[in-house]
Design a protein around this motif. Structure first.
Motif, PDB file in Angstrom:
ATOM      1  N   ALA A  76      56.323  40.850   5.350  1.00 55.91           N
ATOM      2  CA  ALA A  76      55.067  40.650   4.665  1.00 55.91           C
ATOM      3  C   ALA A  76      55.530  41.896   2.741  1.00 55.91           C
ATOM      4  O   ALA A  76      54.552  41.375   1.828  1.00 55.91           O
ATOM      5  N   THR A  77      56.612  42.117   2.686  1.00 56.12           N
ATOM      6  CA  THR A  77      57.022  42.673   1.122  1.00 56.12           C
ATOM      7  C   THR A  77      56.955  41.752   0.548  1.00 56.12           C
ATOM      8  O   THR A  77      56.565  41.996  -0.465  1.00 56.12           O
ATOM      9  N   ALA A  78      57.651  41.093   0.912  1.00 57.72           N
ATOM     10  CA  ALA A  78      58.290  39.520   0.127  1.00 57.72           C
ATOM     11  C   ALA A  78      56.265  38.892  -0.559  1.00 57.72           C
ATOM     12  O   ALA A  78      56.919  38.368  -2.159  1.00 57.72           O
TER      13      ALA A  78
ATOM     14  N   ALA B 135      46.560  41.231  10.817  1.00 56.84           N
ATOM     15  CA  ALA B 135      48.216  41.960  10.436  1.00 56.84           C
ATOM     16  C   ALA B 135      48.752  41.900   9.575  1.00 56.84           C
ATOM     17  O   ALA B 135      48.838  40.767   9.119  1.00 56.84           O
ATOM     18  N   VAL B 136      50.284  42.399   9.234  1.00 58.18           N
ATOM     19  CA  VAL B 136      51.218  42.304   8.273  1.00 58.18           C
ATOM     20  C   VAL B 136      52.654  42.265   9.301  1.00 58.18           C
ATOM     21  O   VAL B 136      52.888  43.839  10.469  1.00 58.18           O
TER      22      VAL B 136
ATOM     23  N   PRO C 267      46.238  45.715   6.245  1.00 58.45           N
ATOM     24  CA  PRO C 267      46.009  44.948   6.803  1.00 58.45           C
ATOM     25  C   PRO C 267      44.456  45.451   7.592  1.00 58.45           C
ATOM     26  O   PRO C 267      44.055  46.329   7.315  1.00 58.45           O
ATOM     27  N   ILE C 268      44.119  44.524   8.143  1.00 60.66           N
ATOM     28  CA  ILE C 268      42.427  44.951   8.745  1.00 60.66           C
ATOM     29  C   ILE C 268      42.206  46.176   9.990  1.00 60.66           C
ATOM     30  O   ILE C 268      40.752  46.395  10.334  1.00 60.66           O
TER      31      ILE C 268
ATOM     32  N   THR D 153      42.542  37.252  -1.665  1.00 66.80           N
ATOM     33  CA  THR D 153      42.952  36.145  -0.703  1.00 66.80           C
ATOM     34  C   THR D 153      43.696  36.561   0.023  1.00 66.80           C
ATOM     35  O   THR D 153      43.039  38.108   0.608  1.00 66.80           O
ATOM     36  N   GLY D 154      44.882  36.502   1.152  1.00 67.32           N
ATOM     37  CA  GLY D 154      44.410  36.389   2.653  1.00 67.32           C
ATOM     38  C   GLY D 154      44.740  35.621   3.688  1.00 67.32           C
ATOM     39  O   GLY D 154      44.530  34.571   3.423  1.00 67.32           O
ATOM     40  N   GLU D 155      45.304  35.693   4.890  1.00 68.83           N
ATOM     41  CA  GLU D 155      44.818  34.911   5.750  1.00 68.83           C
ATOM     42  C   GLU D 155      45.493  36.004   7.471  1.00 68.83           C
ATOM     43  O   GLU D 155      44.969  36.663   7.366  1.00 68.83           O
ATOM     44  N   GLY D 156      45.543  35.274   8.336  1.00 67.04           N
ATOM     45  CA  GLY D 156      45.390  36.048   9.752  1.00 67.04           C
ATOM     46  C   GLY D 156      46.292  37.325   9.862  1.00 67.04           C
ATOM     47  O   GLY D 156      46.627  37.916  10.087  1.00 67.04           O
TER      48      GLY D 156
END
Length: 387
Positions: free
Chosen positions: A337-339, A332-333, A350-351, A297-300
């Motif tokens: 984001a550790t949450a 990006a993170v 992050p890509i 999963t993921g997002e911007g």
């Protein structure tokens, strides 16, 4: 190995499906035999129609309707036709009310909830009904209106009458003249329709937490307008209760989209659900996750807000129900984001591959290549560890 990919759009770069296809390419560079299932993802807000129509093999429909400022606008919605194996099912319309009554469709000068209307939303629904739809998935965020959904209902054939038996005016201003509601001219097909409303707002119709007080200012309402509209909506709810037993102005979500939630719950066969939960259910994601080895999963941008119930966490929770490994990919993170790890994403990546400007990083071609390359490296590690 079966991998289920359910990633939100990387806004400004890749759609949900495009991101999923890039992830598949990265996986296939390592394992050509891998079974990759891509599911569209959205939260019921902007982009939901595009994501579901693209990901579920639907068709996009376009129709000119009355916009919120009572000028013609071109609205789009999607239709998902039943498969041959599901021919007993009806066609499903995927809609965003903002296409016909969104705040982005009015100029600063036109931003006035006394006069903005949801009439065009009803026109969209009528069009879909005439094209065979009896099931509706509705996103109702981003409205420019505070008319209690009356405009939509008028387009569906309901009569909202003043003391002389005439239709009240469009916009919240019309509610001050309302004395009677009649449904004898409502389009007959409406009784066979069901509406699943993506709604993450829990505000009631009226009062200190009602739509006029909480959302009115951003739609152009002055303090006096807020008081007036709140009073008119309360009267509207009382009148509705006289003939429509489902009317309940205190129910959570009735204040969504300037009272559109109240209109759906009172006058149609409707349910309000979390946008994330509704979309995950519609895409039948759980059925694919059950026998998956890995869920992606993921997002911007993954950040602390992601962990507070946004779409990727909805996917992660579903995957953890079956004890699946969950990987996240994003443009990006942030430190927060550790949450996301605590919320079910086992590891995220992050890509962005080098120091570049945000503009360059968000270019479609660059985002695709970065996502493919990052996924490839992660799956190379998975392959080694699996030996």
């Amino acid at each position: 190995m079966k991998i289920v990919v359910a990633i939100d759009s990387l806004k400004g770069s890749l759609t949900s499906i495009q991101a999923g296809e890039a992830i598949e390419k990265g996986i296939k560079k390592v394992d050509l035999e891998a079974e990759v299932v891509i599911k569209p993802l959205a939260d019921g807000g902007e982009g939901t129609v595009d994501a579901l129509v693209d990901g579920m093999g639907g068709n996009m429909e376009f129709i000119k309707v009355m916009g919120p400022a009572r000028k013609s606008v071109l609205a789009k919605y999607g239709i998902i036709r039943p498969t041959k194996s599901d021919m007993e099912e009806t066609s499903t319309a995927i809609m965003e009310m903002s296409q016909a009554a969104g705040i982005t469709q009015v100029t600063d000068k036109e931003r006035n909830p006394l006069y903005t209307t949801t009439y065009g939303v009803g026109q969209m629904i009528v069009d879909a009904i005439h094209k065979g739809c009896r099931r509706f998935i509705m996103g109702i965020g981003g409205s420019a209106t505070n008319d209690g959904g009356v405009g939509m209902l008028q387009a569906l054939g309901y009569d909202f009458l003043d003391k002389d038996g005439n239709q009240i005016k469009h916009g919240a201003i019309g509610l001050k003249d309302l004395v009677q509601i009649k449904d004898d001219k409502a389009i007959p097909e409406l009784k066979d329709c069901e509406f699943h409303i993506a709604c993450d707002v829990t505000n009631p119709l009226c009062g200190e937490q009602g739509c006029s007080v909480i959302f009115g200012p951003q739609k152009g309402a002055t303090e006096q307008m807020i008081k007036d509209m709140d009073h008119w909506l309360a009267d509207y709810a009382k009148i509705a209760k006289e003939s429509f037993t489902k009317a309940d102005a205190d129910k959570p979500g009735t204040g969504a989209a300037g009272g559109l939630g109240f209109a759906f719950l009172t006058f149609t066969n409707a349910t309000l659900k979390s946008g994330v939960d509704l979309i995950l259910h519609e895409t039948k994601l759980e059925e694919e996750i059950k026998d998956a080895d890995i869920v992606i999963t993921g997002e911007g941008c993954l950040d602390a807000q992601t962990a507070m119930g946004k779409v990727p966490i909805g996917v992660a929770k579903l995957a953890k129900k079956y004890g699946k490994l969950v990987l996240g990919f994003s443009g990006a993170v942030t430190k927060g984001a550790t949450a996301c790890n605590e919320a079910g994403i086992d590891a995220y990546f992050p890509i962005v591959r080098s120091a570049v400007s945000l503009e360059d990083a968000m270019k479609k071609k660059n985002a695709q290549e970065n996502l493919i390359d990052t996924v490839e490296q992660v799956f190379r590690l998975i392959k080694v560890l699996g030996k």
